[in-house]
Scaffold this motif. Structure first.
Motif, mmCIF file in Angstrom:
data_model
loop_
_atom_site.group_PDB
_atom_site.id
_atom_site.type_symbol
_atom_site.label_atom_id
_atom_site.label_comp_id
_atom_site.label_asym_id
_atom_site.label_seq_id
_atom_site.Cartn_x
_atom_site.Cartn_y
_atom_site.Cartn_z
ATOM 1 N N MET A 28 -0.493 13.172 -0.849
ATOM 2 C CA MET A 28 0.773 13.822 -0.496
ATOM 3 C C MET A 28 1.829 13.554 -1.567
ATOM 4 O O MET A 28 2.545 14.455 -1.986
ATOM 5 N N LEU A 29 1.888 12.320 -2.044
ATOM 6 C CA LEU A 29 2.846 11.947 -3.083
ATOM 7 C C LEU A 29 2.550 12.688 -4.382
ATOM 8 O O LEU A 29 3.455 13.254 -5.005
ATOM 9 N N VAL A 30 1.281 12.728 -4.784
ATOM 10 C CA VAL A 30 0.894 13.425 -6.010
ATOM 11 C C VAL A 30 1.237 14.905 -5.899
ATOM 12 O O VAL A 30 1.773 15.513 -6.828
ATOM 13 N N GLY A 31 0.957 15.522 -4.749
ATOM 14 C CA GLY A 31 1.279 16.930 -4.536
ATOM 15 C C GLY A 31 2.762 17.198 -4.653
ATOM 16 O O GLY A 31 3.189 18.183 -5.264
ATOM 17 N N LEU A 32 3.579 16.321 -4.082
ATOM 18 C CA LEU A 32 5.032 16.471 -4.156
ATOM 19 C C LEU A 32 5.519 16.358 -5.598
ATOM 20 O O LEU A 32 6.330 17.159 -6.056
ATOM 21 N N LEU A 33 5.002 15.382 -6.324
ATOM 22 C CA LEU A 33 5.427 15.192 -7.710
ATOM 23 C C LEU A 33 5.024 16.366 -8.597
ATOM 24 O O LEU A 33 5.781 16.772 -9.483
ATOM 25 N N LYS A 34 3.851 16.952 -8.371
ATOM 26 C CA LYS A 34 3.393 18.079 -9.185
ATOM 27 C C LYS A 34 4.280 19.309 -9.013
ATOM 28 O O LYS A 34 4.360 20.142 -9.906
ATOM 29 N N LYS A 35 4.967 19.415 -7.881
ATOM 30 C CA LYS A 35 5.901 20.532 -7.674
ATOM 31 C C LYS A 35 7.122 20.407 -8.584
ATOM 32 O O LYS A 35 7.893 21.339 -8.726
ATOM 33 N N HIS A 36 7.300 19.236 -9.178
ATOM 34 C CA HIS A 36 8.465 18.960 -10.014
ATOM 35 C C HIS A 36 8.151 18.965 -11.506
ATOM 36 O O HIS A 36 8.985 18.575 -12.311
ATOM 37 N N VAL A 37 6.935 19.392 -11.882
ATOM 38 C CA VAL A 37 6.531 19.356 -13.290
ATOM 39 C C VAL A 37 6.203 20.769 -13.768
ATOM 40 O O VAL A 37 5.414 21.478 -13.159
ATOM 41 N N LEU A 38 6.836 21.175 -14.868
ATOM 42 C CA LEU A 38 6.575 22.475 -15.488
ATOM 43 C C LEU A 38 5.876 22.265 -16.816
ATOM 44 O O LEU A 38 6.332 21.463 -17.623
ATOM 45 N N PRO A 39 4.762 22.968 -17.052
ATOM 46 C CA PRO A 39 4.143 22.868 -18.371
ATOM 47 C C PRO A 39 4.953 23.684 -19.379
ATOM 48 O O PRO A 39 5.437 24.762 -19.066
ATOM 49 N N GLY A 40 5.143 23.167 -20.546
ATOM 50 C CA GLY A 40 5.928 23.877 -21.553
ATOM 51 C C GLY A 40 7.305 23.273 -21.701
ATOM 52 O O GLY A 40 7.617 22.239 -21.129
ATOM 53 N N LYS A 41 8.130 23.951 -22.476
ATOM 54 C CA LYS A 41 9.479 23.468 -22.745
ATOM 55 C C LYS A 41 10.471 24.551 -22.366
ATOM 56 O O LYS A 41 10.388 25.679 -22.858
ATOM 57 N N TYR A 42 11.401 24.229 -21.491
ATOM 58 C CA TYR A 42 12.386 25.183 -20.985
ATOM 59 C C TYR A 42 13.764 24.550 -20.996
ATOM 60 O O TYR A 42 13.911 23.356 -20.758
ATOM 61 N N ASN A 43 14.788 25.368 -21.232
ATOM 62 C CA ASN A 43 16.153 24.855 -21.137
ATOM 63 C C ASN A 43 16.679 25.104 -19.724
ATOM 64 O O ASN A 43 16.027 25.747 -18.907
ATOM 65 N N GLN A 44 17.858 24.599 -19.437
ATOM 66 C CA GLN A 44 18.442 24.717 -18.100
ATOM 67 C C GLN A 44 18.587 26.164 -17.653
ATOM 68 O O GLN A 44 18.311 26.490 -16.502
ATOM 69 N N LYS A 69 0.835 -1.182 0.000
ATOM 70 C CA LYS A 69 0.000 0.000 0.000
ATOM 71 C C LYS A 69 0.880 1.246 0.000
ATOM 72 O O LYS A 69 1.904 1.296 0.658
ATOM 73 N N LEU A 70 0.467 2.290 -0.716
ATOM 74 C CA LEU A 70 1.290 3.489 -0.896
ATOM 75 C C LEU A 70 1.268 4.460 0.267
ATOM 76 O O LEU A 70 2.112 5.317 0.359
ATOM 77 N N GLY A 71 0.310 4.414 1.131
ATOM 78 C CA GLY A 71 0.243 5.420 2.184
ATOM 79 C C GLY A 71 -0.587 6.596 1.730
ATOM 80 O O GLY A 71 -1.700 6.426 1.248
ATOM 81 N N ASN A 72 -0.052 7.802 1.840
ATOM 82 C CA ASN A 72 -0.799 9.008 1.515
ATOM 83 C C ASN A 72 -0.595 9.385 0.046
ATOM 84 O O ASN A 72 0.325 10.112 -0.301
ATOM 85 N N LYS A 73 -1.494 8.906 -0.802
ATOM 86 C CA LYS A 73 -1.387 9.131 -2.243
ATOM 87 C C LYS A 73 -1.461 10.614 -2.589
ATOM 88 O O LYS A 73 -0.719 11.101 -3.443
#
Length: 65
Positions: A7-23, A1-5
């Motif tokens: 919380m995990l989804v919220g954390l992962l969404k902080k790491h996703v940017l819409p669009g295309k960006y360079n470093q 079982k994953l625990g707090n799904k």
């Protein structure tokens, strides 16, 4: 079982940017994640860039808060 799904989804969404960006654009800041919150790298560094069919992955050395 994953625990707090939600919380995990919220954390992962902080790491996703819409669009295309360079470093340089990501490091400069002022970008927003998919929730509309400003992305803050702080002392985080991009260590690798991986191109995929679905987008670009910028590998970082820390988890974003």
């Amino acid at each position: 079982k994953l625990g707090n799904k939600e919380m995990l989804v919220g954390l992962l969404k902080k790491h996703v940017l819409p669009g295309k960006y360079n470093q340089d654009q990501i490091k400069a800041g002022g970008l927003k994640d998919i929730n509309g919150n400003e992305l803050t790298l702080g002392n985080t560094h991009i260590t690798e860039t991986i191109q995929t069919k679905g987008g670009t992955i910028q590998v970082i050395d820390h988890v974003l808060n």
